[in-house]
Design an enzyme around this catalytic site. Sequence first.
Site, PDB file in Angstrom:
ATOM      1  N   SER A 147       9.879 -11.217   1.284  1.00  0.00           N
ATOM      2  CA  SER A 147      10.685 -10.471   0.322  1.00  0.00           C
ATOM      3  C   SER A 147      12.153 -10.732   0.632  1.00  0.00           C
ATOM      4  O   SER A 147      12.493 -11.168   1.733  1.00  0.00           O
ATOM      5  CB  SER A 147      10.394  -8.967   0.494  1.00  0.00           C
ATOM      6  OG  SER A 147      11.437  -8.171  -0.057  1.00  0.00           O
ATOM      7  N   TYR A 160       9.438  -0.786   4.322  1.00  0.00           N
ATOM      8  CA  TYR A 160       9.139  -2.053   3.643  1.00  0.00           C
ATOM      9  C   TYR A 160       9.985  -3.174   4.249  1.00  0.00           C
ATOM     10  O   TYR A 160       9.473  -4.260   4.563  1.00  0.00           O
ATOM     11  CB  TYR A 160       9.447  -1.895   2.160  1.00  0.00           C
ATOM     12  CG  TYR A 160       9.118  -3.052   1.276  1.00  0.00           C
ATOM     13  CD1 TYR A 160      10.111  -3.938   0.859  1.00  0.00           C
ATOM     14  CD2 TYR A 160       7.819  -3.264   0.824  1.00  0.00           C
ATOM     15  CE1 TYR A 160       9.817  -4.994   0.022  1.00  0.00           C
ATOM     16  CE2 TYR A 160       7.525  -4.328  -0.021  1.00  0.00           C
ATOM     17  CZ  TYR A 160       8.530  -5.178  -0.413  1.00  0.00           C
ATOM     18  OH  TYR A 160       8.241  -6.243  -1.252  1.00  0.00           O
TER      19      TYR A 160
HETATM   20  P1  NAP Z   1       1.532  -4.962  -7.087  1.00  0.00           P
HETATM   21  O1  NAP Z   1       1.603  -5.330  -8.521  1.00  0.00           O
HETATM   22  O2  NAP Z   1       1.730  -3.547  -6.650  1.00  0.00           O
HETATM   23  O3  NAP Z   1       0.107  -5.495  -6.502  1.00  0.00           O
HETATM   24  C1  NAP Z   1      -0.178  -5.240  -5.158  1.00  0.00           C
HETATM   25  C2  NAP Z   1      -1.571  -5.756  -4.884  1.00  0.00           C
HETATM   26  O4  NAP Z   1      -1.878  -5.487  -3.512  1.00  0.00           O
HETATM   27  C3  NAP Z   1      -2.631  -5.077  -5.721  1.00  0.00           C
HETATM   28  O5  NAP Z   1      -3.595  -6.029  -6.150  1.00  0.00           O
HETATM   29  C4  NAP Z   1      -3.288  -4.115  -4.739  1.00  0.00           C
HETATM   30  O6  NAP Z   1      -4.653  -3.939  -5.020  1.00  0.00           O
HETATM   31  C5  NAP Z   1      -3.167  -4.891  -3.446  1.00  0.00           C
HETATM   32  N1  NAP Z   1      -3.274  -4.020  -2.273  1.00  0.00           N
HETATM   33  C6  NAP Z   1      -2.412  -3.057  -1.873  1.00  0.00           C
HETATM   34  N2  NAP Z   1      -2.861  -2.509  -0.730  1.00  0.00           N
HETATM   35  C7  NAP Z   1      -4.032  -3.128  -0.408  1.00  0.00           C
HETATM   36  C8  NAP Z   1      -4.971  -2.999   0.656  1.00  0.00           C
HETATM   37  N3  NAP Z   1      -4.804  -2.109   1.632  1.00  0.00           N
HETATM   38  N4  NAP Z   1      -6.054  -3.810   0.659  1.00  0.00           N
HETATM   39  C9  NAP Z   1      -6.246  -4.709  -0.335  1.00  0.00           C
HETATM   40  N5  NAP Z   1      -5.384  -4.895  -1.376  1.00  0.00           N
HETATM   41  C10 NAP Z   1      -4.293  -4.102  -1.397  1.00  0.00           C
HETATM   42  O7  NAP Z   1       2.594  -5.811  -6.257  1.00  0.00           O
HETATM   43  P2  NAP Z   1       3.327  -7.188  -6.611  1.00  0.00           P
HETATM   44  O8  NAP Z   1       4.664  -6.897  -7.198  1.00  0.00           O
HETATM   45  O9  NAP Z   1       2.370  -8.105  -7.308  1.00  0.00           O
HETATM   46  O10 NAP Z   1       3.597  -7.704  -5.123  1.00  0.00           O
HETATM   47  C11 NAP Z   1       2.687  -8.545  -4.458  1.00  0.00           C
HETATM   48  C12 NAP Z   1       3.339  -8.915  -3.142  1.00  0.00           C
HETATM   49  O11 NAP Z   1       4.652  -9.457  -3.396  1.00  0.00           O
HETATM   50  C13 NAP Z   1       3.570  -7.719  -2.216  1.00  0.00           C
HETATM   51  O12 NAP Z   1       3.383  -8.125  -0.871  1.00  0.00           O
HETATM   52  C14 NAP Z   1       5.043  -7.364  -2.449  1.00  0.00           C
HETATM   53  O13 NAP Z   1       5.610  -6.722  -1.326  1.00  0.00           O
HETATM   54  C15 NAP Z   1       5.617  -8.731  -2.640  1.00  0.00           C
HETATM   55  N6  NAP Z   1       6.894  -8.790  -3.355  1.00  0.00           N
HETATM   56  C16 NAP Z   1       6.995  -8.250  -4.612  1.00  0.00           C
HETATM   57  C17 NAP Z   1       8.228  -8.381  -5.276  1.00  0.00           C
HETATM   58  C18 NAP Z   1       8.443  -7.830  -6.657  1.00  0.00           C
HETATM   59  O14 NAP Z   1       9.630  -7.747  -7.062  1.00  0.00           O
HETATM   60  N7  NAP Z   1       7.409  -7.452  -7.392  1.00  0.00           N
HETATM   61  C19 NAP Z   1       9.285  -9.052  -4.677  1.00  0.00           C
HETATM   62  C20 NAP Z   1       9.125  -9.547  -3.375  1.00  0.00           C
HETATM   63  C21 NAP Z   1       7.914  -9.412  -2.740  1.00  0.00           C
HETATM   64  P3  NAP Z   1      -5.305  -2.500  -5.328  1.00  0.00           P
HETATM   65  O15 NAP Z   1      -5.669  -2.573  -6.756  1.00  0.00           O
HETATM   66  O16 NAP Z   1      -6.481  -2.415  -4.403  1.00  0.00           O
HETATM   67  O17 NAP Z   1      -4.258  -1.436  -5.051  1.00  0.00           O
HETATM   68  C1  GCO Z   2      12.939  -2.535  -4.160  1.00  0.00           C
HETATM   69  C2  GCO Z   2      12.039  -3.609  -4.705  1.00  0.00           C
HETATM   70  C3  GCO Z   2      12.095  -4.826  -3.811  1.00  0.00           C
HETATM   71  C4  GCO Z   2      11.217  -5.911  -4.368  1.00  0.00           C
HETATM   72  C5  GCO Z   2      11.224  -7.117  -3.512  1.00  0.00           C
HETATM   73  C6  GCO Z   2      12.539  -7.791  -3.456  1.00  0.00           C
HETATM   74  O1  GCO Z   2      12.574  -1.350  -4.262  1.00  0.00           O
HETATM   75  O2  GCO Z   2      13.990  -2.913  -3.642  1.00  0.00           O
HETATM   76  O3  GCO Z   2      10.716  -3.147  -4.848  1.00  0.00           O
HETATM   77  O4  GCO Z   2      11.724  -4.483  -2.518  1.00  0.00           O
HETATM   78  O5  GCO Z   2       9.911  -5.471  -4.482  1.00  0.00           O
HETATM   79  O6  GCO Z   2      10.648  -6.914  -2.267  1.00  0.00           O
HETATM   80  O7  GCO Z   2      12.353  -9.048  -2.841  1.00  0.00           O
END
Ligand code: NAP
Ligand code: GCO
Length: 261
Positions: A147, A160
Amino acid sequence: MDYLKQFSLEGKVALVTGAAYGIGYAIAKAYAKAGAKIAFNCRGEKHMSEAIEAYKKDGIDAKGYYCDVTKEDEVQKMVADIEKELGTVDILVNNAGIIKRIPMIEMSAEEFRQVVDIDLNAPFIVSKAVIPGMIKKGHGKIINICSMMSELGRETVSAYAAAKGGLKMLTRNICSEYGSANIQCNGIGPGYIATPQTAPLRTEGHPFNSFILSKTPANRWGTPEDLEGPAIFLASDASNFVNGHILYVDGGILAYIGKQP
Ligand code: NAP
Ligand code: GCO
């Protein structure tokens, strides 16, 4: 030489954790289009059936496994089942993750631990489960979804940021410890991506929305599809000499001081 061949995932088995929707789903879909067999996990029946439906609609025969990635016994069983049904895991994407946006002094220790458990301990547990098979096979790719908070902090995301900072260093340590077994472990650091996780920040008129647009040279939120190419690159032979690297896919946020008001 067909240069695109080096980006092919033909014949590979990819496990993408938490790929019922969001970023994980987009990465798994891209891997399937690049030729990989897909395994994914989630925890609930509703998300599982919806995901299988969605993969089918996209022409993908993805295999779903119920597994809480923080539970080592469930992870070991999932990996054993994948090996039986699809083959040894060649590519692991540690994508499953949560965030809790709570001011640090109001956050309970239990809430802090829960975020670290899923965002940092789980990538350790799942990587530990697949590395022996990768060593036996003579190659492997591990991609940790880090992230911008692997580099930066902000109010309310202490757990986080701590977890994602740790995940950056776990990435470098897996590289250091298993690079000699021809395992490449890299990270992807998405910027602000439009998924359910960031939905609360994108509600109409939410100040965070204009803030992010002012901090992003691309002047837009990212989409899960923006991560497909970088994820294929890090899973393919094209990146066999790239190891311990965090590839930021953030529209330029980390390079930019922000638009002058
Ligand atoms: P999301 O839409 O909230 O999806 C999260 C996924 O993780 C869901 O499929 C959830 O499945 C699964 N999960 C959560 N806890 C779990 C557990 N204990 N065991 C198995 N599965 C679990 O999140 P996203 O935005 O796609 O993010 C995916 C990844 O990218 C995360 O690591 C997040 O930190 C990272 N990220 C996101 C962003 C952003 O801006 N969106 C930016 C940087 C990094 P369930 O249905 O079982 O809850
Ligand atoms: C926040 C956001 C971010 C993004 C991502 C950025 O609350 O600042 O959720 O943390 O998810 O991780 O890279």
